[in-house]
Enzyme design. Structure first.
Site, PDB file in Angstrom:
ATOM      1  N   ARG A 156       0.824  -1.230   0.000  1.00 39.07           N
ATOM      2  CA  ARG A 156       0.000   0.000   0.000  1.00 39.07           C
ATOM      3  C   ARG A 156       0.852   1.272   0.000  1.00 39.07           C
ATOM      4  NH1 ARG A 156      -2.132  -3.118  -1.267  1.00 39.07           N
ATOM      5  NH2 ARG A 156      -4.077  -4.091  -0.721  1.00 39.07           N
ATOM      6  N   SER A 233     -11.174   0.631   2.704  1.00 39.42           N
ATOM      7  CA  SER A 233     -10.572   0.354   4.015  1.00 39.42           C
ATOM      8  C   SER A 233     -10.008   1.638   4.598  1.00 39.42           C
ATOM      9  CB  SER A 233      -9.435  -0.663   3.874  1.00 39.42           C
ATOM     10  OG  SER A 233      -9.939  -1.856   3.334  1.00 39.42           O
ATOM     11  N   GLU A 341      -5.342   4.452   5.711  1.00 38.41           N
ATOM     12  CA  GLU A 341      -5.010   4.160   4.314  1.00 38.41           C
ATOM     13  C   GLU A 341      -5.270   5.364   3.395  1.00 38.41           C
ATOM     14  OE1 GLU A 341      -6.126   0.274   2.452  1.00 38.41           O
ATOM     15  OE2 GLU A 341      -6.805   1.565   0.827  1.00 38.41           O
TER      16      GLU A 341
END
Ligand SMILES: Cc1cc2nc3c(=O)[nH]c(=O)nc-3n(C[C@H](O)[C@H](O)[C@H](O)COP(=O)(O)OP(=O)(O)OC[C@H]3O[C@@H](n4cnc5c(N)ncnc54)[C@H](O)[C@@H]3O)c2cc1C
Length: 349
Positions: A156, A233, A341
């Site tokens: 990520r 998320s 995130e």
């Protein structure tokens, strides 16, 4: 205009200026003009990974609306302009008999944003198939092609995340020319497809199964479903080294009983025993279940613990207050600090 109209969580105050760039020339010119005036710039894709302050953005928002997909450079090579809808790119790759993106079906946003956080799902990440990212470099004023190994991809993350230097113009993938999917690595997807992990099915079948799994979790945007009014998320799954995992295991046994096993996934390429622990598991065990609703318009999705949704009347500050409550609860219970995130604009957690 309010940025709430351009973000999937439907939050964010006004922008001082807003430019829509439909060609690469317009995109580069808009960024150059703003930079020359020392004007803050926010590059906007599909707004699916953005949490913008209620006060908005005191600068120029440049919306990427460039189009074009080409198939030059080899049998499996596909290049998408930054402004192409990501899921349409995946659908096209599958329809054209290319494998490698099928598990990334149903993810909102634009192609140009996929390298930013190395978009991933169901066992695939874009970094596995990206060969190059064409960028406008705001530091030098040049356009260049960054090969995969210069993109700093990780879980990520990439060199683009949190750094404003590069504007992504297009992304090139090298995909396998085959009707079959890439080996299905993700256990939940393999089970849904009736194959063992590592097995293969037709890519179109894998795509359909991924979309169905995602829909059940509220992870495909549906204007009729308030559980999809989110940034996906909200927290990244924490990566823990062996001592940190042992501490979490001890805390989990103390809280949830002696037989509790903390779920974990291996971190690919990590030789030092690091594992990824599902943030959703930690959040639930810390007392925040699906549908948790503190009552000021922001709540946890009824379908997925990791998605914080705007039930309709939330503000960005309410969303962040909920995120802080969850982060602090997980830290107090397990000693793990969850990190957000999405990209936060004008706000901090
Ligand atoms: C329901 C839902 C499900 C999701 N599921 C997943 C998932 O499974 N996996 C996953 O990884 N993510 C997921 N996400 C997060 C999000 O969709 C991805 O991160 C997506 O790539 C963001 O694309 P975007 O175009 O909306 O970017 P935006 O939200 O508009 O922007 C995100 C960041 O990228 C920057 N940016 C955008 N375009 C460019 C460009 N051309 N050049 C330079 N910078 C740029 C922005 O400035 C910002 O910092 C999900 C989100 C939602 C709402």
């Amino acid at each position: 205009m309010r940025l709430a109209d351009y973000t999937t969580v439907r939050l964010g105050g006004p922008a001082r200026a807003f430019v829509r760039a439909e060609t690469e020339r317009e995109l580069i010119d808009a960024v150059r003009t703003a930079d020359a005036a020392a004007e803050p710039v926010l590059i906007l894709g599909g707004g699916s990974n953005l949490v913008v302050s209620d006060e908005g953005f005191d600068g120029t928002v440049i919306q990427v609306a460039t189009r074009g997909v080409s198939r030059d450079g080899g049998p499996g090579v596909l290049t998408a302009a930054a402004g192409e809808d990501w899921d349409a790119v995946v659908a096209r790759s599958v329809a054209e008999g290319l494998a490698g993106l099928e598990c990334l079906s149903g993810i909102p946003g634009l192609a140009g944003a996929t390298p930013i956080q190395n978009v991933g799902a169901y066992g695939q990440e874009v970094s596995e198939t990206i060969t190059g990212v064409r960028v406008y470099d705001r530091a030098t004023g040049d356009v260049s092609q960054l090969p995969n190994e210069r993109c700093g991809f990780g879980y990520r993350t990439s060199r683009f995340r949190g750094a404003d230097r590069f504007v992504v113009l297009s992304v090139t993938f090298d995909l396998a020319v085959q009707v079959l999917s890439a080996p299905v690595r993700y256990a939940e997807l393999a089970a849904a497809l009736g194959v063992s992990p590592g097995g293969q099915v037709e890519s179109a079948e894998a795509r359909a199964a991924v979309i169905e799994l995602r829909q059940r979790k509220g992870m495909v945007i549906d204007p009729a479903d308030p559980d999809t009014r989110s940034v996906g998320s909200f927290f990244v799954n924490p990566v823990l080294d062996p001592p940190a995992l042992a501490a979490v295991e001890a805390a989990a046994r103390a809280r949830c009983g002696p037989d509790t096993r903390v779920p974990r996934f291996e971190v690919s390429g990590s030789g030092d025993g690091q594992v990824k622990v599902p943030a959703a598991w930690l959040i639930e065990r810390a007392g925040f279940g699906k549908g948790y609703n503190p009552g000021d318009g922001a709540r946890i999705s009824a379908k997925h613990t990791l998605a914080l949704v705007n039930a309709g009347t939330a503000s960005t500050s309410a969303l962040l207050a909920l995120a802080r409550e969850i982060r602090d609860g997980v830290r107090d219970t397990f000693g793990v600090s969850l990190t957000p995130e999405p990209v936060l604009i004008g706000v901090t957690l």
